[in-house]
Scaffold this motif. Structure first.
Motif, mmCIF file in Angstrom:
data_model
loop_
_atom_site.group_PDB
_atom_site.id
_atom_site.type_symbol
_atom_site.label_atom_id
_atom_site.label_comp_id
_atom_site.label_asym_id
_atom_site.label_seq_id
_atom_site.Cartn_x
_atom_site.Cartn_y
_atom_site.Cartn_z
ATOM 1 N N ASP A 198 38.287 -7.174 14.834
ATOM 2 C CA ASP A 198 39.213 -6.418 14.678
ATOM 3 C C ASP A 198 38.804 -5.126 13.868
ATOM 4 O O ASP A 198 39.536 -4.186 13.616
ATOM 5 N N GLY A 199 37.435 -5.091 13.393
ATOM 6 C CA GLY A 199 37.136 -3.985 12.772
ATOM 7 C C GLY A 199 37.595 -4.051 10.953
ATOM 8 O O GLY A 199 37.169 -3.014 10.485
ATOM 9 N N ASN A 200 38.300 -4.904 10.757
ATOM 10 C CA ASN A 200 38.700 -5.036 9.279
ATOM 11 C C ASN A 200 37.867 -6.291 8.420
ATOM 12 O O ASN A 200 38.044 -5.970 7.400
ATOM 13 N N LYS A 201 37.105 -7.055 9.317
ATOM 14 C CA LYS A 201 36.530 -7.868 8.511
ATOM 15 C C LYS A 201 34.739 -7.737 8.778
ATOM 16 O O LYS A 201 34.565 -7.745 9.873
ATOM 17 N N GLY A 234 32.917 -0.467 18.243
ATOM 18 C CA GLY A 234 33.729 -0.021 17.048
ATOM 19 C C GLY A 234 33.366 1.571 17.190
ATOM 20 O O GLY A 234 32.906 2.193 17.898
ATOM 21 N N SER A 235 33.448 2.261 15.859
ATOM 22 C CA SER A 235 33.304 3.646 15.635
ATOM 23 C C SER A 235 31.977 3.784 14.870
ATOM 24 O O SER A 235 31.651 3.010 13.795
ATOM 25 N N SER A 236 31.257 4.490 15.218
ATOM 26 C CA SER A 236 29.965 5.067 14.465
ATOM 27 C C SER A 236 30.039 5.751 13.404
ATOM 28 O O SER A 236 29.374 6.279 12.326
ATOM 29 N N LYS A 237 31.234 6.372 13.091
ATOM 30 C CA LYS A 237 31.627 7.641 12.158
ATOM 31 C C LYS A 237 31.478 7.099 10.699
ATOM 32 O O LYS A 237 31.195 7.817 9.777
ATOM 33 N N ILE A 240 22.771 5.881 7.346
ATOM 34 C CA ILE A 240 21.459 5.635 7.348
ATOM 35 C C ILE A 240 21.093 4.425 6.630
ATOM 36 O O ILE A 240 21.427 4.307 5.282
ATOM 37 N N GLY A 241 20.372 3.351 7.064
ATOM 38 C CA GLY A 241 20.154 1.980 6.396
ATOM 39 C C GLY A 241 21.162 0.872 6.582
ATOM 40 O O GLY A 241 20.700 -0.085 6.235
ATOM 41 N N ASP A 242 22.522 1.031 7.343
ATOM 42 C CA ASP A 242 23.169 0.018 7.687
ATOM 43 C C ASP A 242 22.477 -0.556 8.866
ATOM 44 O O ASP A 242 21.671 -0.315 9.539
ATOM 45 N N MET A 243 22.657 -2.154 8.680
ATOM 46 C CA MET A 243 22.118 -2.835 9.512
ATOM 47 C C MET A 243 22.837 -2.904 10.861
ATOM 48 O O MET A 243 24.009 -2.492 11.111
ATOM 49 N N VAL A 244 21.787 -2.976 12.090
ATOM 50 C CA VAL A 244 22.462 -2.810 13.453
ATOM 51 C C VAL A 244 22.224 -4.038 14.143
ATOM 52 O O VAL A 244 21.034 -4.582 14.054
ATOM 53 N N VAL A 245 23.120 -4.481 15.050
ATOM 54 C CA VAL A 245 22.640 -5.721 16.025
ATOM 55 C C VAL A 245 22.880 -5.435 17.361
ATOM 56 O O VAL A 245 23.415 -4.592 17.749
#
Length: 181
Positions: free
Chosen positions: A49-52, A154-157, A161-166
């Motif tokens: 849901d983008g909240n957790k 989700g939103s990329s906004k 840089i440095g956030d984990m990506v799956v």
């Protein structure tokens, strides 16, 4: 060795091979391999849901059934003997809508003369390209199906840089349902 679910236990096979190799090399059976007693973690599936904030394992569990394999046939013209040649390629995509729109990379479907989408439950569907943007390497396919497990976007906004990506996919058409972080 096979697990009770019929899948290969790669770790057990590798470990067994190492023990066999060490004992053959030393010509003795005194080698000991320590094995962790840590129990397997249970992954709880949450609604996206983008909240957790979700763990990598939770993201995988919530998303893996939306990932598809895409197999293509490409007509390559004729060879020196005048015979028509064909080649095949494969890649990954994800279910965008419950009624069969699939997003993939343009390079996966470029020059394809036929497309087949395979869902997580091994169902195969013929597919058509309904749109693409080659400069951004994106393509949208359509299969005739309903009730599909669409991915939650989700939103990329808010990313920095440095956030984990799956990434969950089917690299080379051989490694279905893999995850890279």
């Amino acid at each position: 060795p096979l697990k009770p679910n019929g899948k290969l236990d790669v770790g057990g096979a590798v470990g067994g091979g190492i023990v066999w190799g060490v004992t053959r090399y030393n010509n003795t059976i005194t080698t000991q391999v320590n094995i962790s007693q840590r129990p397997s973690a249970e992954v709880v599936t949450h609604a996206v849901d983008g909240n957790k904030l979700m763990t990598d394992a939770e993201v995988y569990a919530a998303t893996v059934n939306s990932v598809v394999s895409i197999n293509t046939t490409i007509s390559g013209g004729t060879n020196v003997f005048g015979q028509v040649t064909e080649s095949a390629s494969s890649g990954s995509g994800f279910i965008l809508t419950k009624d069969g729109y699939i997003v993939t990379n343009y390079h996966v479907v470029e020059k394809a003369t036929s497309l087949k989408v395979i869902t997580y439950d091994s169902k195969e569907y013929p597919a058509q390209i309904v749109g693409f943007d080659s400069s951004n390497d994106l393509a949208v396919l359509k299969i005739e199906a309903t009730g599909l497990p669409a991915a939650i976007l989700g939103s990329s906004k808010n990313l920095v840089i440095g956030d984990m990506v799956v990434a969950i996919g089917n690299p080379l058409g051989e490694l279905a349902s893999t995850q890279t972080v």
